[in-house]
Scaffold this motif. Sequence first.
Motif, PDB file in Angstrom:
ATOM      1  N   ALA A 101       0.832  -1.203   0.000  1.00 17.35           N
ATOM      2  CA  ALA A 101       0.000   0.000   0.000  1.00 17.35           C
ATOM      3  C   ALA A 101       0.868   1.256   0.000  1.00 17.35           C
ATOM      4  O   ALA A 101       0.582   2.218  -0.717  1.00 17.35           O
ATOM      5  CB  ALA A 101      -0.934  -0.004   1.204  1.00 17.35           C
ATOM      6  N   LYS A 126       1.033   3.979  -3.036  1.00 17.27           N
ATOM      7  CA  LYS A 126       0.744   5.399  -2.820  1.00 17.27           C
ATOM      8  C   LYS A 126       1.754   6.269  -3.559  1.00 17.27           C
ATOM      9  O   LYS A 126       1.394   7.237  -4.224  1.00 17.27           O
ATOM     10  CB  LYS A 126       0.755   5.706  -1.323  1.00 17.27           C
ATOM     11  CG  LYS A 126       0.372   7.113  -0.986  1.00 17.27           C
ATOM     12  CD  LYS A 126       0.220   7.304   0.504  1.00 17.27           C
ATOM     13  CE  LYS A 126      -0.358   8.675   0.785  1.00 17.27           C
ATOM     14  NZ  LYS A 126      -0.883   8.795   2.117  1.00 17.27           N
ATOM     15  N   ILE A 155      -4.351   5.434   3.617  1.00 18.76           N
ATOM     16  CA  ILE A 155      -4.018   4.067   4.013  1.00 18.76           C
ATOM     17  C   ILE A 155      -4.520   3.851   5.434  1.00 18.76           C
ATOM     18  O   ILE A 155      -4.185   4.623   6.338  1.00 18.76           O
ATOM     19  CB  ILE A 155      -2.494   3.817   3.940  1.00 18.76           C
ATOM     20  CG1 ILE A 155      -2.000   3.956   2.505  1.00 18.76           C
ATOM     21  CG2 ILE A 155      -2.163   2.434   4.490  1.00 18.76           C
ATOM     22  CD1 ILE A 155      -0.506   3.856   2.356  1.00 18.76           C
ATOM     23  N   ILE A 202      -6.078   0.669   1.011  1.00 15.26           N
ATOM     24  CA  ILE A 202      -5.747   1.972   0.456  1.00 15.26           C
ATOM     25  C   ILE A 202      -6.947   2.394  -0.372  1.00 15.26           C
ATOM     26  O   ILE A 202      -7.530   1.577  -1.086  1.00 15.26           O
ATOM     27  CB  ILE A 202      -4.435   1.927  -0.358  1.00 15.26           C
ATOM     28  CG1 ILE A 202      -4.086   3.306  -0.912  1.00 15.26           C
ATOM     29  CG2 ILE A 202      -4.479   0.881  -1.432  1.00 15.26           C
ATOM     30  CD1 ILE A 202      -2.690   3.393  -1.488  1.00 15.26           C
TER      31      ILE A 202
END
Length: 160
Positions: A32, A36, A88, A104
């Motif tokens: 995650a 991002k 997240i 996420i």
Amino acid sequence: MSRTADHRRAMLANMAISLIMHKRITTTLAKAKALKKYVEPLITRSKDDSTNSRRVVFSYLQNKEALKELFGPVAQKVGDRPGGYTRIIKLGFRQGDAAEKAFIELVDFDENMLKTAKAEKKTRRSRKAAPKAEAAPAVEEVKAEEAPIAEAPAEEAKAE
């Protein structure tokens, strides 16, 4: 993440496509965080709907449906946001290998968080003297109303 560069790039592209299409995905915390960093520049690029931006994003994603979704509804919702398009949230640990799980999501597409965020919006340096001045007469009015009520039972007791 113990993968070759090509495998990592393909995995992040697939996860980015899933995030754009579904608005929320569940994965491990490490993936995650990597996702991002991968998807936020693509969302920033989608704010400028030009042929060059579309080609650059397509070189990362390689999916026409995700590209339409990204440059359509997603770009419209994040148009005024300066950054921080994803959130997240940790979910705990996976049963089999104790890997830390998280989901996420795209921030502007979670209706539950949007409702509470707008209600709590408040500045930190707010100095409003007017409500304090209004509060004092309101208390005096209440005291003035209570006084006759307190005297009434006493008068009834005297009359008996």
